[in-house]
Enzyme design. Structure first.
Site, short mmCIF file in Angstrom:
data_model
loop_
_atom_site.label_atom_id
_atom_site.label_comp_id
_atom_site.label_asym_id
_atom_site.label_seq_id
_atom_site.Cartn_x
_atom_site.Cartn_y
_atom_site.Cartn_z
N ILE A 96 0.85 -1.20 0.00
CA ILE A 96 0.00 0.00 0.00
C ILE A 96 0.89 1.25 0.00
O ILE A 96 0.61 2.22 -0.71
CB ILE A 96 -0.93 0.03 1.23
CG1 ILE A 96 -1.67 -1.29 1.42
CG2 ILE A 96 -1.89 1.22 1.16
CD1 ILE A 96 -2.64 -1.68 0.37
N GLY A 97 1.91 1.24 0.81
CA GLY A 97 2.79 2.41 0.88
C GLY A 97 2.21 3.52 1.74
O GLY A 97 2.40 4.70 1.45
N CYS A 105 7.18 -0.27 8.75
CA CYS A 105 6.49 -0.45 7.47
C CYS A 105 7.49 -0.83 6.38
O CYS A 105 8.42 -0.08 6.09
CB CYS A 105 5.75 0.80 7.03
SG CYS A 105 4.91 0.53 5.46
N ILE A 125 3.62 -8.89 15.07
CA ILE A 125 4.61 -8.43 14.11
C ILE A 125 3.94 -7.62 13.01
O ILE A 125 2.77 -7.85 12.68
CB ILE A 125 5.37 -9.63 13.47
CG1 ILE A 125 4.42 -10.56 12.72
CG2 ILE A 125 6.16 -10.36 14.47
CD1 ILE A 125 5.10 -11.69 11.93
C1 LIG Z 1 -3.37 -3.89 3.74
C2 LIG Z 1 -2.52 -3.74 4.98
C3 LIG Z 1 -2.14 -2.47 5.41
C4 LIG Z 1 -1.35 -2.32 6.55
N1 LIG Z 1 -1.01 -1.06 6.97
C5 LIG Z 1 -0.31 -0.89 8.12
C6 LIG Z 1 -0.04 0.40 8.65
O1 LIG Z 1 -0.48 1.42 8.09
N2 LIG Z 1 0.68 0.50 9.79
C7 LIG Z 1 1.15 -0.61 10.46
O2 LIG Z 1 1.79 -0.46 11.50
N3 LIG Z 1 0.89 -1.84 9.99
C8 LIG Z 1 0.17 -2.01 8.85
N4 LIG Z 1 -0.11 -3.29 8.40
C9 LIG Z 1 0.35 -4.46 9.16
C10 LIG Z 1 -0.74 -4.98 10.10
O3 LIG Z 1 -1.09 -4.00 11.07
C11 LIG Z 1 -0.31 -6.27 10.83
O4 LIG Z 1 0.86 -5.99 11.56
C12 LIG Z 1 -0.02 -7.42 9.86
O5 LIG Z 1 -0.90 -7.38 8.77
C13 LIG Z 1 -0.11 -8.79 10.52
O6 LIG Z 1 -1.41 -9.07 10.99
P1 LIG Z 1 -2.51 -9.91 10.16
O7 LIG Z 1 -1.85 -11.14 9.65
O8 LIG Z 1 -3.61 -10.18 11.15
O9 LIG Z 1 -2.97 -9.03 9.07
C14 LIG Z 1 -0.91 -3.47 7.26
C15 LIG Z 1 -1.29 -4.74 6.81
C16 LIG Z 1 -2.09 -4.89 5.69
C17 LIG Z 1 -2.49 -6.27 5.25
#
Ligand SMILES: Cc1cc2nc3c(=O)[nH]c(=O)nc-3n(C[C@H](O)[C@H](O)[C@H](O)COP(=O)(O)O)c2cc1C
Ligand SMILES: Cc1cc2nc3c(=O)[nH]c(=O)nc-3n(C[C@H](O)[C@H](O)[C@H](O)COP(=O)(O)OP(=O)(O)OC[C@H]3O[C@@H](n4cnc5c(N)ncnc54)[C@H](O)[C@@H]3O)c2cc1C
Ligand code: FES
Lengths: 305, 264
Positions: free
Chosen positions: A73-74, A132, A193
């Site tokens: 996403i960035g 990130c 994580i």
């Molecule tokens: C689409 C997407 C956007 C994310 N954006 C952020 C973000 O803006 N800031 C952040 O700290 N983590 C971001 N993450 C990471 C998530 O907060 C999380 O750490 C990671 O996805 C692992 O959890 P999950 O497997 O339950 O998704 C993003 C993850 C996804 C999939």
């Protein structure tokens, strides 16, 4: 038997239950408020906010892999001012504490974000995103070096009375080293994580599936890796750990708590099941009841090894 | 609680109507009433098997009376293969209707509809709605080859004028459907052009329309996760009002965009 206690304390915040959305997967809360009452959550964690609006990376930004999701996403977001003006009024309507994920390109940007957000009514804590993988400068650069990580946390600590949560990346040799550095620098909790760096290739076109070539892997595919990281970090620091990575069910959440997480975050699972978090909260309650446990805190780190 | 977005629908039929192309009818009374042409459903695929993200499919048609919604999909991977294997009588989990559909002109006027391959999916419902509003229509249907001219008979039954094009010349004009459009624009002088199909086809259409100063509304595709505007995964580059470039979500700002808004 009285109702079991689901509430936990994280970084001085009292959460009515240990379940919250993972930053970036829940927007600024509005989208999922059509599916359930956000008041049911332990906390509300919003998408990373940057000082200036961030356009994000070119598409395609998503690719599915076996039980996982790659994203690049960035950090697309409307920037601090729009967040305060247009997103906070909505978020203030809810009881659960609002945790704002902040990302800077420089130390100064983190500090400015922290200072400005400290004055905003309804912001309960800051999650400092030093992890990130999808932005070239900053972000993860601060999270892979213990000195840099400590530098950011120290600087933010000096300028905000709000509780600070350091969001850690698994893309390091030893995550406990970064966690300890963040703890020593004065943060109140760590969350982990963030996504694992990865890629996928379209063999017909011989091109990467993501325009950004690499992205961050999330979802069930990363759960064992995340669980192991949480287990190690929980034993290395005294501050509470918020565990995440591939959690889909109450059983997954319990695994993280037994490994040492005081609270958990759910990200990618929500995309498939918008009410996943509510079901997980119910499942935790049911587990406590079934096992005659009065207080969920008894489970934290209670893995028998 | 969900303001009518979460539904479980019973599959009524699921038939292969062309090579790898399926028409599925699902009983979803609320969706049938509310959906507008161009909107989509976000379908849970692979329940009970491995974990998958939802898959977006356009609303192909609705029957308000029977409460049925139909989808037209091409099997291209895991999710669509799973869908193809589902039998009538099975329940399916959908979110929708989602997104912004086509803007329907009040009534009258003339519209050209251009579909490439499975791009006919959202345009069929649109064609029916436009007919109901007394809009004069002409439909251009293109595909690689004759048996991929999906839903041709159904379109013919609507009684609208249709021109077909195939890449291999097995039916109609031999060449891209955009060539048909190019020839017709000066003659037909449409008020608006609606299109859906592969990206290069849409880009070519947008170029043609710009040259003739005719507005267009195109349905776009991008990989999606949430389908709701929360993850920012489905970005498409658009011209910002200030003249620069910005990204918008296909799922909430689209999937239908004004042709000239998109940076191709
Ligand atoms: C689409 C997407 C956007 C994310 N954006 C952020 C973000 O803006 N800031 C952040 O700290 N983590 C971001 N993450 C990471 C998530 O907060 C999380 O750490 C990671 O996805 C692992 O959890 P999950 O497997 O339950 O998704 C993003 C993850 C996804 C999939
Ligand atoms: C709003 C909207 C409406 C749609 N409506 C329809 C419709 O009505 N009918 C229809 O048939 N289709 C429609 N689509 C497309 C449809 O959603 C996809 O074809 C479907 O999701 C594919 O899922 P799959 O699991 O079968 O394929 P997958 O297994 O996910 O992938 C299929 C192929 O795409 C490739 N791929 C994977 N990730 C990427 C990426 N990031 N970028 C580029 N290629 C990638 C894979 O390598 C593979 O070759 C629509 C899409 C959108 C966004
Ligand atoms: S798919 Fe998540 S914002 Fe569009």
């Amino acid at each position: 038997m009285p109702l079991p206690n689901l509430s936990v304390n994280i970084a001085g915040l009292r959460l009515q239950n240990p379940v919250m959305p993972a930053s970036g997967t829940f927007g600024f809360g509005e989208e999922y408020s059509r599916f359930f009452d956000l008041n049911l959550l332990g906390a509300i964690v919003v998408k990373a906010v940057t000082l200036k609006p961030a356009p994000g990376n070119p598409p395609p930004r998503l690719a599915e892999t076996a039980s996982g999701l790659l994203n690049s996403i960035g950090l697309q977001n409307p920037g601090l001012e729009v967040f305060i003006r247009e997103k906070m009024p909505f978020l203030r309507r809810f009881k659960p504490p609002v945790i704002v994920n902040i990302a800077g390109k420089t130390l100064e940007e983190y500090v400015e974000l922290a200072e400005r957000l400290s004055e905003v009514e309804g912001v309960a804590a800051l999650e400092v995103n030093i992890s990130c993988p999808n932005v070239k400068e900053g972000g993860v650069a601060f999270g892979v070096d213990p000195k840099m990580a400590a530098g950011v946390i120290t600087a933010v600590r000096r300028r905000t009375p709000l509780p600070i949560i350091a969001k850690l990346t698994p893309n390091v040799t030893d995550i406990t080293e970064i966690a300890r550095a963040a703890e020593d620098a004065g943060c109140d909790a760590v969350s982990l994580i963030n996504t694992l760096q990865g890629m996928a290739i379209d063999v017909e076109r011989r091109r990467p599936l993501l325009a950004n070539v690499v992205g961050g892997l999330s979802g069930p595919a990363i759960k064992p890796v995340a669980l192991y990281a949480v287990w190690r970090v929980a034993r290395a620091v005294k501050i509470p750990v918020i565990g995440m990575g591939g959690i889909r069910t109450a059983t997954d959440a319990l695994e993280f708590m037994l490994a040492g997480a005081r609270a958990v975050a759910v990200g990618t699972a929500t995309f498939t099941r918008p009410t996943a978090m509510v079901e997980i909260i119910e499942g935790l309650r049911e587990y406590l009841h079934r096992n005659n446990i009065n207080d969920i805190n008894e489970l934290v780190g209670a893995i028998k090894v | 609680m969900s303001a009518g977005v979460e539904h479980i629908g019973l599959i009524c039929s699921n038939v292969e109507i062309g090579p790898g192309a399926y028409l599925m009818e699902i009983s979803l009374p609320e969706v049938a009433l509310r959906a507008r042409p161009g909107q989509f459903l976000h379908l849970r695929c692979g329940e009970g098997m491995e974990w998958l993200l939802r898959r977006p499919l356009s609303v192909h048609d609705v029957d308000k009376k029977s409460g049925r919604v139909s989808l037209l999909y091409q099997v291209v991977g895991k999710g669509t293969s799973w869908l193809a294997g589902q039998k009538p009588g099975i329940n399916i989990d959908v979110l929708g209707p989602l997104g912004r559909g086509f803007s329907l002109p009040p009534c009258g006027g003339k519209a050209l509809l251009v579909a490439g391959g499975v791009g006919i999916a959202p345009l069929f419902f649109l064609a029916r709605e436009l007919l109901g509003r007394g809009v004069i229509l002409k439909f251009f249907l293109g595909a690689r080859t004759r048996n991929l001219l999906l839903r041709l008979e159904a379109l013919q039954r609507l009684g609208i004028e249709i021109e077909v094009a195939t890449d291999d010349g097995s039916a109609g004009f031999s060449g891209p459907v955009t060539a048909l459009l190019e020839k017709s624009i000066p003659k037909e002088k449409p008020d608006i052009v609606f299109a859906c199909g592969p990206r290069p086809m849409l880009a070519a259409c947008a170029g043609l329309l710009a040259g003739h100063h005719i507005p267009g509304e195109f349905s776009l595709e991008e990989r999606m996760a949430c389908g709701l505007g929360a993850c920012r995964g489905c970005a498409v580059p658009v011209r910002s009002p200030e003249g620069g470039a910005t990204y918008e979500n296909v799922c909430t700002c689209g999937p239908v965009f004004a042709a000239q808004e998109i940076i191709w």
